[in-house]
Design a protein around this motif. Structure first.
Motif, mmCIF file in Angstrom:
data_model
loop_
_atom_site.group_PDB
_atom_site.id
_atom_site.type_symbol
_atom_site.label_atom_id
_atom_site.label_comp_id
_atom_site.label_asym_id
_atom_site.label_seq_id
_atom_site.Cartn_x
_atom_site.Cartn_y
_atom_site.Cartn_z
ATOM 1 N N ARG A 13 -47.424 -49.370 -77.012
ATOM 2 C CA ARG A 13 -47.819 -48.583 -78.180
ATOM 3 C C ARG A 13 -46.660 -48.532 -79.163
ATOM 4 O O ARG A 13 -45.509 -48.405 -78.773
ATOM 5 N N ILE A 14 -46.994 -48.599 -80.450
ATOM 6 C CA ILE A 14 -46.002 -48.437 -81.514
ATOM 7 C C ILE A 14 -46.493 -47.324 -82.425
ATOM 8 O O ILE A 14 -47.682 -47.260 -82.749
ATOM 9 N N GLU A 15 -45.585 -46.449 -82.820
ATOM 10 C CA GLU A 15 -45.926 -45.317 -83.684
ATOM 11 C C GLU A 15 -45.137 -45.382 -84.984
ATOM 12 O O GLU A 15 -44.042 -45.926 -85.027
ATOM 13 N N ASN A 17 -44.466 -42.624 -88.508
ATOM 14 C CA ASN A 17 -44.685 -41.251 -88.970
ATOM 15 C C ASN A 17 -44.153 -41.018 -90.383
ATOM 16 O O ASN A 17 -43.192 -40.288 -90.582
ATOM 17 N N PHE A 34 -52.742 -50.233 -87.938
ATOM 18 C CA PHE A 34 -52.475 -48.921 -87.349
ATOM 19 C C PHE A 34 -53.649 -47.981 -87.616
ATOM 20 O O PHE A 34 -54.360 -48.126 -88.611
ATOM 21 N N THR A 35 -53.823 -47.009 -86.741
ATOM 22 C CA THR A 35 -54.848 -45.984 -86.898
ATOM 23 C C THR A 35 -54.182 -44.661 -87.243
ATOM 24 O O THR A 35 -53.194 -44.284 -86.598
ATOM 25 N N GLU A 37 -53.801 -41.159 -86.676
ATOM 26 C CA GLU A 37 -54.173 -40.335 -85.527
ATOM 27 C C GLU A 37 -54.100 -38.843 -85.815
ATOM 28 O O GLU A 37 -54.655 -38.051 -85.069
ATOM 29 N N TYR A 55 -49.273 -39.260 -88.635
ATOM 30 C CA TYR A 55 -49.025 -39.931 -87.364
ATOM 31 C C TYR A 55 -49.966 -41.116 -87.235
ATOM 32 O O TYR A 55 -51.181 -40.953 -87.221
ATOM 33 N N GLY A 57 -50.699 -44.842 -85.053
ATOM 34 C CA GLY A 57 -50.441 -45.527 -83.793
ATOM 35 C C GLY A 57 -51.126 -46.878 -83.761
ATOM 36 O O GLY A 57 -52.173 -47.089 -84.377
ATOM 37 N N LEU A 58 -50.498 -47.806 -83.027
ATOM 38 C CA LEU A 58 -51.062 -49.132 -82.820
ATOM 39 C C LEU A 58 -50.891 -49.481 -81.348
ATOM 40 O O LEU A 58 -49.774 -49.454 -80.832
ATOM 41 N N LEU A 59 -52.004 -49.780 -80.692
ATOM 42 C CA LEU A 59 -51.970 -50.143 -79.274
ATOM 43 C C LEU A 59 -51.892 -51.657 -79.126
ATOM 44 O O LEU A 59 -52.355 -52.407 -79.996
#
Length: 92
Positions: A13-15, A17, A34-35, A37, A55, A57-59
């Motif tokens: 996972r990459i975040e 912000n 990215f979504t 979140e 925030y 995130g990308l899985l």
């Protein structure tokens, strides 16, 4: 950087912000897959003003779908050394 994190470092996972008023950053993250979140309202104090923090995130599996790559393809092509670092045998 995303490919390096997911392929070479073995991240799942990459975040990201960015602050809520930074529309160019938010738009770039969305274009990269990215979504969004969540939003933490008035979380950051910057130059005397409170800003929301977004925030994203990308899985790993989302990234692989977007790029068309698979972990198996990378192992076969020799591009992925993650398996080697973890002591797995490739192709034999």
């Amino acid at each position: 950087m995303i490919a390096y994190g997911l392929n070479d470092l073995g991240l799942h996972r990459i975040e990201a912000n960015p602050l809520g008023h930074n529309a160019p950053s938010a738009n770039l993250l969305l274009k990269l897959g990215f979504t969004l979140e969540g939003t933490l309202r008035q979380r950051c104090l910057f130059r005397g003003q409170n800003f929301d923090q977004l925030y994203f995130g990308l899985l790993e599996d989302e990234w692989r779908k977007l790029t068309g790559s698979t972990d198996q393809e990378e192992k076969i092509s020799g591009k992925d050394t993650k398996a080697q670092r973890h002591g797995e045998v490739i192709g034999g």
